[in-house]
Design a protein around this motif. Structure first.
Motif, PDB file in Angstrom:
ATOM      1  N   TYR A   1      35.425  71.302  -6.637  1.00 22.74           N
ATOM      2  CA  TYR A   1      36.504  70.329  -6.722  1.00 22.74           C
ATOM      3  C   TYR A   1      36.834  71.280  -8.632  1.00 22.74           C
ATOM      4  O   TYR A   1      37.851  71.175  -8.739  1.00 22.74           O
TER       5      TYR A   1
ATOM      6  N   ASP B   1      36.876  63.089 -12.033  1.00 22.21           N
ATOM      7  CA  ASP B   1      35.881  61.748 -11.355  1.00 22.21           C
ATOM      8  C   ASP B   1      35.468  62.075 -10.098  1.00 22.21           C
ATOM      9  O   ASP B   1      33.719  62.207  -9.907  1.00 22.21           O
ATOM     10  N   ARG B   2      35.808  63.188  -9.622  1.00 22.62           N
ATOM     11  CA  ARG B   2      34.401  63.022  -8.112  1.00 22.62           C
ATOM     12  C   ARG B   2      33.781  63.983  -8.311  1.00 22.62           C
ATOM     13  O   ARG B   2      33.039  64.414  -7.726  1.00 22.62           O
TER      14      ARG B   2
ATOM     15  N   LYS C   1      34.339  70.780  -1.188  1.00 19.26           N
ATOM     16  CA  LYS C   1      33.588  70.054  -1.901  1.00 19.26           C
ATOM     17  C   LYS C   1      33.925  71.182  -3.258  1.00 19.26           C
ATOM     18  O   LYS C   1      32.741  70.834  -3.990  1.00 19.26           O
TER      19      LYS C   1
ATOM     20  N   LYS D   1      31.813  64.944 -10.621  1.00 21.16           N
ATOM     21  CA  LYS D   1      31.174  64.139 -11.909  1.00 21.16           C
ATOM     22  C   LYS D   1      30.440  63.176 -10.914  1.00 21.16           C
ATOM     23  O   LYS D   1      28.905  63.106 -11.515  1.00 21.16           O
ATOM     24  N   ASN D   2      30.984  62.847 -10.220  1.00 22.16           N
ATOM     25  CA  ASN D   2      30.175  62.095  -9.681  1.00 22.16           C
ATOM     26  C   ASN D   2      29.251  62.661  -8.258  1.00 22.16           C
ATOM     27  O   ASN D   2      28.731  62.002  -6.761  1.00 22.16           O
ATOM     28  N   GLN D   3      29.121  64.012  -8.184  1.00 24.65           N
ATOM     29  CA  GLN D   3      28.121  64.793  -6.949  1.00 24.65           C
ATOM     30  C   GLN D   3      27.306  64.367  -7.846  1.00 24.65           C
ATOM     31  O   GLN D   3      26.621  64.235  -8.847  1.00 24.65           O
ATOM     32  N   PRO D   4      26.275  64.592  -6.557  1.00 26.71           N
ATOM     33  CA  PRO D   4      24.379  64.610  -6.950  1.00 26.71           C
ATOM     34  C   PRO D   4      24.394  65.702  -7.307  1.00 26.71           C
ATOM     35  O   PRO D   4      24.807  66.728  -7.411  1.00 26.71           O
TER      36      PRO D   4
ATOM     37  N   ARG E   1      26.483  66.356 -14.474  1.00 28.46           N
ATOM     38  CA  ARG E   1      25.527  66.943 -15.291  1.00 28.46           C
ATOM     39  C   ARG E   1      27.078  67.048 -16.409  1.00 28.46           C
ATOM     40  O   ARG E   1      27.868  68.008 -16.499  1.00 28.46           O
TER      41      ARG E   1
ATOM     42  N   LYS F   1      31.392  66.502 -17.760  1.00 25.99           N
ATOM     43  CA  LYS F   1      31.995  66.292 -18.023  1.00 25.99           C
ATOM     44  C   LYS F   1      32.600  67.405 -17.520  1.00 25.99           C
ATOM     45  O   LYS F   1      32.420  67.969 -18.157  1.00 25.99           O
TER      46      LYS F   1
ATOM     47  N   ARG G   1      41.496  62.876 -10.894  1.00 29.24           N
ATOM     48  CA  ARG G   1      40.922  62.548  -9.702  1.00 29.24           C
ATOM     49  C   ARG G   1      40.088  63.488  -8.973  1.00 29.24           C
ATOM     50  O   ARG G   1      38.360  63.110  -8.655  1.00 29.24           O
TER      51      ARG G   1
END
Length: 256
Positions: free
Chosen positions: A213, A242-243, A211, A245-248, A251, A253, A239
């Motif tokens: 990224y 995007d992953r 994880k 950015k979607n992490q808890p 903030r 990009k 990809r």
């Protein structure tokens, strides 16, 4: 009189086998050769029949399970030491490459290696042995073989192959820290070969599994300009972005 009759029958079947082969009737040809072999497996004509049956089974019929049986007969019966050695090599090739029966390839490689005199060839088969254990998910034995191999002063290419195998072993066991170290070692010590073998892509997957990224993206960006399909790298980077950015707690990009 009985001996003459038997010999004539063998010669007739052998000649019939050759004729059927010319006609492209390969299964029938092998059947004729098998009759010769069953009557006189260790005679000169019997050995020649085994050779023909092995060759047709492998190259024409491509029945590798059948071919390996004939090569095994040559290993046991041929009076020619070089032919026995070539046949054992072919047995290893069939189990490793064609049948992907790695349990049997382990057994057959261990028979072959003591027969070899060339040290480079021995090492090539030791690499196949380690890979066989890896494909069997016997990671402990695969790594033991790799470590022993690396202590034997391998060539540059052989060293690369074994470190790569060790990295893949660690990756398969989800030991990402160790696999990262090994893949980075390859990229540093063998940069050109690492590019050819897509080590950076594997390393990016390694980071992704952790994880990390950002680390995965940085690796991909470092090879984008030299990769034959930069658009593929761009897709991977997007990809991963995007992953990330979607992490808890993420903030904004990720910017290049």
């Amino acid at each position: 009189m009985l001996l003459i009759s038997c010999t004539s029958a063998e010669q007739k079947d052998f000649a019939a086998g050759l004729e059927e082969e010319k006609l492209g009737h390969f299964h029938t040809a092998v059947g004729n050769f098998e009759r010769v072999i069953s009557r006189s497996p260790t005679s000169s004509l019997g050995i020649q029949a085994i050779r023909e049956a092995a060759r047709i089974s492998f190259y024409e019929i491509k029945d590798f399970s059948m071919a390996v049986q004939f090569y095994q007969k040559l290993v046991l019966s041929s009076p020619d030491a070089e032919e026995r050695l070539k046949s054992q090599r072919q047995i290893v090739s069939i189990y490793f490459d064609q049948l992907t029966d790695y349990q049997r390839s382990v057994l057959e490689i261990n028979k072959l290696v003591p027969m070899l005199h060339d040290q480079k060839e021995k090492k090539d088969y030791k690499i196949k042995l380690a890979r066989s254990y890896y494909y069997l998910s016997n990671f402990l034995q695969a790594e033991n073989e790799a470590d022993e191999f690396l202590r034997s002063e391998p060539s540059v290419d052989q060293k690369f192959d074994m470190i790569l195998l060790k990295g893949n072993i660690q990756l398969a066991q989800k030991n990402y820290t160790k696999s990262t170290e090994l893949f980075r070692e390859l990229m540093k010590e063998f940069p050109q070969r690492a590019i050819k073998e897509n080590v950076a892509l594997t390393l990016s997957v390694n980071y992704e599994e952790m994880k990390d990224y950002k680390g995965a993206i940085e690796i991909l960006q470092s090879i984008r300009s030299s990769h034959p399909m930069p658009e593929y790298i761009d897709i991977r980077i997007k990809r991963l972005s995007d992953r990330m950015k979607n992490q808890p707690g993420a903030r904004g990009k990720y910017r290049k």
